[in-house]
Motif scaffolding. Sequence first.
Motif, PDB file in Angstrom:
ATOM      1  N   GLN A   1      -5.939  -2.527   2.486  1.00 12.05           N
ATOM      2  CA  GLN A   1      -7.123  -3.051   3.167  1.00 12.05           C
ATOM      3  C   GLN A   1      -8.330  -2.179   2.899  1.00 12.05           C
ATOM      4  O   GLN A   1      -8.217  -0.950   2.877  1.00 12.05           O
ATOM      5  N   GLN A   2      -9.462  -2.841   2.721  1.00 16.73           N
ATOM      6  CA  GLN A   2     -10.697  -2.085   2.488  1.00 16.73           C
ATOM      7  C   GLN A   2     -11.150  -1.404   3.774  1.00 16.73           C
ATOM      8  O   GLN A   2     -11.165  -2.028   4.846  1.00 16.73           O
ATOM      9  N   LYS A   3     -11.512  -0.109   3.658  1.00 17.12           N
ATOM     10  CA  LYS A   3     -12.036   0.618   4.824  1.00 17.12           C
ATOM     11  C   LYS A   3     -13.472   1.008   4.532  1.00 17.12           C
ATOM     12  O   LYS A   3     -13.778   1.493   3.435  1.00 17.12           O
TER      13      LYS A   3
ATOM     14  N   ALA B   1      -1.813  -7.590  -0.220  1.00 18.63           N
ATOM     15  CA  ALA B   1      -2.795  -7.854   0.837  1.00 18.63           C
ATOM     16  C   ALA B   1      -2.859  -6.705   1.842  1.00 18.63           C
ATOM     17  O   ALA B   1      -3.857  -6.556   2.551  1.00 18.63           O
ATOM     18  N   ASP B   2      -1.807  -5.877   1.922  1.00 16.77           N
ATOM     19  CA  ASP B   2      -1.857  -4.814   2.934  1.00 16.77           C
ATOM     20  C   ASP B   2      -2.690  -3.614   2.490  1.00 16.77           C
ATOM     21  O   ASP B   2      -2.927  -2.711   3.287  1.00 16.77           O
TER      22      ASP B   2
ATOM     23  N   TRP C   1     -13.074  -5.640  -4.718  1.00 14.56           N
ATOM     24  CA  TRP C   1     -14.005  -5.075  -3.719  1.00 14.56           C
ATOM     25  C   TRP C   1     -15.279  -4.597  -4.418  1.00 14.56           C
ATOM     26  O   TRP C   1     -16.372  -4.691  -3.883  1.00 14.56           O
TER      27      TRP C   1
ATOM     28  N   SER D   1       0.843  -1.207   0.000  1.00 12.24           N
ATOM     29  CA  SER D   1       0.000   0.000   0.000  1.00 12.24           C
ATOM     30  C   SER D   1       0.876   1.255   0.000  1.00 12.24           C
ATOM     31  O   SER D   1       0.493   2.289  -0.546  1.00 12.24           O
TER      32      SER D   1
END
Length: 260
Positions: free
Chosen positions: A180-182, A177-178, A33, A5
């Motif tokens: 991340q969905q917020k 993978a880092d 997502w 990220s």
Amino acid sequence: MAISSESVEGLIGTFRESLEAQGFEIYPFKVGWYNAVLSPAHHLHYPADTLAVVVLSSPSMFERSFLPFLRSQCCEGLRDPIDQCSAHTVSSAVSLCFPSQSVDVSYDYEMLPNRRPKFLAQTAAHVSGAAYYYQKSDVHSPPWADKKMFGVCIHPKLGGWFAIRALLVFKDVRAGADLQQKDPPDCVRSQEERIELLERFNFRWQDWSYRDMVPTEERYSDQQREYFRTPPGQRGELLRHWGFLTDTDSEKQSSTNKQG
Ligand code: B12
């Protein structure tokens, strides 16, 4: 190879700064997502971890991009001037900031041959964490029976005073993978407020009260309000009156139904 990220921020940082200076905001997300909440007919056909970015216009886009755009270029007569300005601004920044990346850019107003929008702007805004997309399904026992109610995004700082303009897909970039969905900030929390919001957006959208559903940091200027309140067919004449278009340009302005 997937990038972290931090590297995502490194990749899009200059683009973010450039667009922010012109009155836009950007939010990265993974295509997966977006696809996860949509019916297959609306999916974007890229691997799930492909990096995408959604672009919103904030109120200052009008003064920072649109008026300078009108001053510097001659609008093509047949296309909506606001659409031309966002396409010009976003595509110039993409060429400048990502010269060696393969980036697919879609705009909110673009349709596929099957008449579906190229991307569902509100879903993209929600999954990227930019603005919560309030839909009928967010209301328990909705009072409208079987009536179709359109959903609306509310931004935590801009309320409804923004538009969703573009989607970028970085075809060759996989986010790791880092990234991340917020969840987007849920700023219209109670059932009563959600009902009120959807009623304002569906039954009284012309009075713009849905935009003020939450306290906002910025709103459209008087000049921008005058522009968007003018029926699309008369905006060419308004721009001419403001000294931006020649008579021939304004005659050619289309009557496309565009709002901000
Ligand atoms: C077609 C269109 C219209 C049509 C139909 C509206 C509609 N929603 O279908 C009409 C002409 C009526 C319209 C009107 C307006 N529109 Co309009 N419109 C669009 C457009 C181009 C496409 C919308 C669309 O076809 N959606 C398809 C349907 C099927 O999508 P959906 O209902 O969201 O269904 C999906 C979700 O439910 C999702 N889903 C399911 N479960 C879950 C769960 C989660 C968590 C999530 C996130 C998603 C999700 O799955 C479904 C599909 O499989 C968008 C721009 C764009 N490219 O997206 C602007 C857009 C929605 N419109 C917008 C606006 C502002 C308006 C107007 C106020 C006029 C204006 N431009 O100022 C009016 C208000 C509505 C009204 N009362 O009439 C804005 C909304 C901004 C916001 N804050 O949300 C948009 C995003 C344009 C923009 N550039 O910002 N519009």
